[in-house]
Design a protein around this motif. Structure first.
Motif, PDB file in Angstrom:
ATOM      1  N   ILE A   1      72.258 129.006 -30.293  1.00 14.60           N
ATOM      2  CA  ILE A   1      72.931 129.571 -31.482  1.00 14.60           C
ATOM      3  C   ILE A   1      72.717 131.085 -31.543  1.00 14.60           C
ATOM      4  N   ASN A   2      71.503 131.531 -31.279  1.00 11.12           N
ATOM      5  CA  ASN A   2      71.236 132.977 -31.287  1.00 11.12           C
ATOM      6  C   ASN A   2      72.094 133.703 -30.258  1.00 11.12           C
ATOM      7  N   ARG A   3      72.218 133.143 -29.069  1.00 11.01           N
ATOM      8  CA  ARG A   3      73.035 133.767 -28.032  1.00 11.01           C
ATOM      9  C   ARG A   3      74.511 133.764 -28.434  1.00 11.01           C
ATOM     10  N   ARG A   4      74.968 132.695 -29.079  1.00 14.63           N
ATOM     11  CA  ARG A   4      76.357 132.643 -29.531  1.00 14.63           C
ATOM     12  C   ARG A   4      76.621 133.693 -30.607  1.00 14.63           C
ATOM     13  N   ILE A   5      75.669 133.893 -31.481  1.00 14.97           N
ATOM     14  CA  ILE A   5      75.827 134.914 -32.515  1.00 14.97           C
ATOM     15  C   ILE A   5      75.838 136.307 -31.873  1.00 14.97           C
ATOM     16  N   ASP A   6      74.998 136.527 -30.873  1.00 13.55           N
ATOM     17  CA  ASP A   6      75.028 137.810 -30.161  1.00 13.55           C
ATOM     18  C   ASP A   6      76.396 138.039 -29.521  1.00 13.55           C
ATOM     19  N   ARG A   7      76.963 137.009 -28.929  1.00 11.39           N
ATOM     20  CA  ARG A   7      78.293 137.134 -28.316  1.00 11.39           C
ATOM     21  C   ARG A   7      79.342 137.381 -29.399  1.00 11.39           C
ATOM     22  N   ALA A   8      79.190 136.729 -30.549  1.00 10.47           N
ATOM     23  CA  ALA A   8      80.128 136.946 -31.657  1.00 10.47           C
ATOM     24  C   ALA A   8      80.073 138.393 -32.130  1.00 10.47           C
ATOM     25  N   LYS A   9      78.887 138.964 -32.201  1.00  6.73           N
ATOM     26  CA  LYS A   9      78.757 140.370 -32.609  1.00  6.73           C
ATOM     27  C   LYS A   9      79.530 141.279 -31.661  1.00  6.73           C
ATOM     28  N   LEU A  10      79.422 141.029 -30.376  1.00  8.80           N
ATOM     29  CA  LEU A  10      80.175 141.833 -29.404  1.00  8.80           C
ATOM     30  C   LEU A  10      81.675 141.709 -29.625  1.00  8.80           C
ATOM     31  N   ARG A  11      82.139 140.483 -29.855  1.00 10.13           N
ATOM     32  CA  ARG A  11      83.573 140.270 -30.068  1.00 10.13           C
ATOM     33  C   ARG A  11      84.050 140.890 -31.375  1.00 10.13           C
ATOM     34  N   LEU A  12      83.214 140.821 -32.409  1.00 13.12           N
ATOM     35  CA  LEU A  12      83.591 141.424 -33.681  1.00 13.12           C
ATOM     36  C   LEU A  12      83.729 142.938 -33.551  1.00 13.12           C
ATOM     37  N   LYS A  13      82.877 143.547 -32.727  1.00 12.38           N
ATOM     38  CA  LYS A  13      82.929 144.995 -32.515  1.00 12.38           C
ATOM     39  C   LYS A  13      84.087 145.408 -31.623  1.00 12.38           C
ATOM     40  N   SER A  14      84.398 144.588 -30.626  1.00 11.77           N
ATOM     41  CA  SER A  14      85.312 145.046 -29.574  1.00 11.77           C
ATOM     42  C   SER A  14      86.721 144.457 -29.630  1.00 11.77           C
ATOM     43  N   THR A  15      86.952 143.502 -30.530  1.00  8.77           N
ATOM     44  CA  THR A  15      88.295 142.915 -30.625  1.00  8.77           C
ATOM     45  C   THR A  15      88.726 142.862 -32.078  1.00  8.77           C
ATOM     46  N   ASP A  16      89.993 142.551 -32.276  1.00  4.70           N
ATOM     47  CA  ASP A  16      90.477 142.316 -33.640  1.00  4.70           C
ATOM     48  C   ASP A  16      90.781 140.835 -33.846  1.00  4.70           C
ATOM     49  N   GLN A  17      90.177 140.005 -33.006  1.00  2.24           N
ATOM     50  CA  GLN A  17      90.318 138.556 -33.137  1.00  2.24           C
ATOM     51  C   GLN A  17      89.864 138.114 -34.521  1.00  2.24           C
TER      52      GLN A  17
ATOM     53  N   ILE B   1      86.938 133.514 -33.336  1.00  7.83           N
ATOM     54  CA  ILE B   1      85.677 133.828 -32.651  1.00  7.83           C
ATOM     55  C   ILE B   1      84.698 132.674 -32.828  1.00  7.83           C
ATOM     56  N   ALA B   2      84.599 132.173 -34.042  1.00 10.51           N
ATOM     57  CA  ALA B   2      83.673 131.076 -34.328  1.00 10.51           C
ATOM     58  C   ALA B   2      83.995 129.839 -33.500  1.00 10.51           C
ATOM     59  N   THR B   3      85.237 129.423 -33.512  1.00 16.13           N
ATOM     60  CA  THR B   3      85.588 128.196 -32.780  1.00 16.13           C
ATOM     61  C   THR B   3      85.494 128.396 -31.273  1.00 16.13           C
ATOM     62  N   SER B   4      85.781 129.595 -30.791  1.00 13.83           N
ATOM     63  CA  SER B   4      85.685 129.836 -29.352  1.00 13.83           C
ATOM     64  C   SER B   4      84.239 129.841 -28.864  1.00 13.83           C
ATOM     65  N   LEU B   5      83.292 129.970 -29.775  1.00 16.07           N
ATOM     66  CA  LEU B   5      81.882 129.964 -29.411  1.00 16.07           C
ATOM     67  C   LEU B   5      81.179 128.651 -29.767  1.00 16.07           C
ATOM     68  N   GLY B   6      81.958 127.611 -29.995  1.00 15.51           N
ATOM     69  CA  GLY B   6      81.366 126.289 -30.174  1.00 15.51           C
ATOM     70  C   GLY B   6      80.971 125.912 -31.583  1.00 15.51           C
ATOM     71  N   PHE B   7      81.285 126.728 -32.573  1.00 10.30           N
ATOM     72  CA  PHE B   7      80.975 126.361 -33.954  1.00 10.30           C
ATOM     73  C   PHE B   7      82.087 125.459 -34.474  1.00 10.30           C
ATOM     74  N   GLU B   8      81.718 124.358 -35.077  1.00 13.60           N
ATOM     75  CA  GLU B   8      82.677 123.354 -35.532  1.00 13.60           C
ATOM     76  C   GLU B   8      83.517 123.826 -36.708  1.00 13.60           C
ATOM     77  N   ASN B   9      82.940 124.710 -37.521  1.00 13.26           N
ATOM     78  CA  ASN B   9      83.711 125.214 -38.657  1.00 13.26           C
ATOM     79  C   ASN B   9      83.238 126.620 -39.027  1.00 13.26           C
ATOM     80  N   ILE B  10      84.081 127.308 -39.744  1.00 13.02           N
ATOM     81  CA  ILE B  10      83.816 128.698 -40.102  1.00 13.02           C
ATOM     82  C   ILE B  10      82.619 128.826 -41.047  1.00 13.02           C
ATOM     83  N   SER B  11      82.416 127.842 -41.897  1.00 13.90           N
ATOM     84  CA  SER B  11      81.302 127.895 -42.843  1.00 13.90           C
ATOM     85  C   SER B  11      79.962 127.897 -42.107  1.00 13.90           C
ATOM     86  N   HIS B  12      79.822 127.026 -41.143  1.00 13.57           N
ATOM     87  CA  HIS B  12      78.584 126.955 -40.366  1.00 13.57           C
ATOM     88  C   HIS B  12      78.368 128.263 -39.606  1.00 13.57           C
TER      89      HIS B  12
END
Length: 143
Positions: A90-106, A111-122
């Protein structure tokens, strides 16, 4: 009340089975003897995690990279990293999410679903716990 991620479900089932074995007088990964997770094996596990953050990751898959039982692997991984495997992923997925949030407008949801999170709330809850701000706010601050 929320669905578990793949690695969380795998870890929960492993813990349950370990408790059942312990209740029946069996041995679990908590024993001191047996195979160990060395640095080379741990490195292979880290590499697998990094290569598959966008995919489903289970404890069984992680164990297969180091030829340890599920219980031994979970114990040894925590001993060497200070984190249970599920928390590490989970920590590594959040680190990857931070990179995507900074570098894309996705969108955050994508971003959440592409990193294996079942829902946006989680995802938001985990992100806020680790980073201290919600994903959208992080994007505004760092973008």
């Amino acid at each position: 009340g929320e669905p578990l991620t793949d690695i969380e479900a795998s870890a929960l089932s492993a813990a349950f089975i370990g408790e059942l074995i312990a209740l029946q007088g069996g041995s679990t990964a908590g024993s001191r003897s047996g195979p160990r997770l060395d640095r080379a094996k741990l490195s292979r596990v880290f590499e697998y995690i990094e290569d598959n953050l966008d995919s489903r990751i289970t404890l069984d898959e992680l164990c297969s990279h180091c030829n340890l039982s599920l219980f031994r692997f979970a114990h040894e991984f925590r001993r060497m990293t200070g984190l249970p495997p599920a928390r590490f992923v989970i920590n590594r997925r959040i680190d990857r999410a931070k990179l995507r949030l900074k570098s894309t407008d996705q969108p955050v949801r994508n971003i959440a679903t592409s990193l294996g999170f079942e829902n946006i709330s989680h995802f938001r809850r985990q992100f806020t716990r680790l980073v201290g701000v919600r994903p959208g706010e992080f994007r505004r601050i760092t973008g």
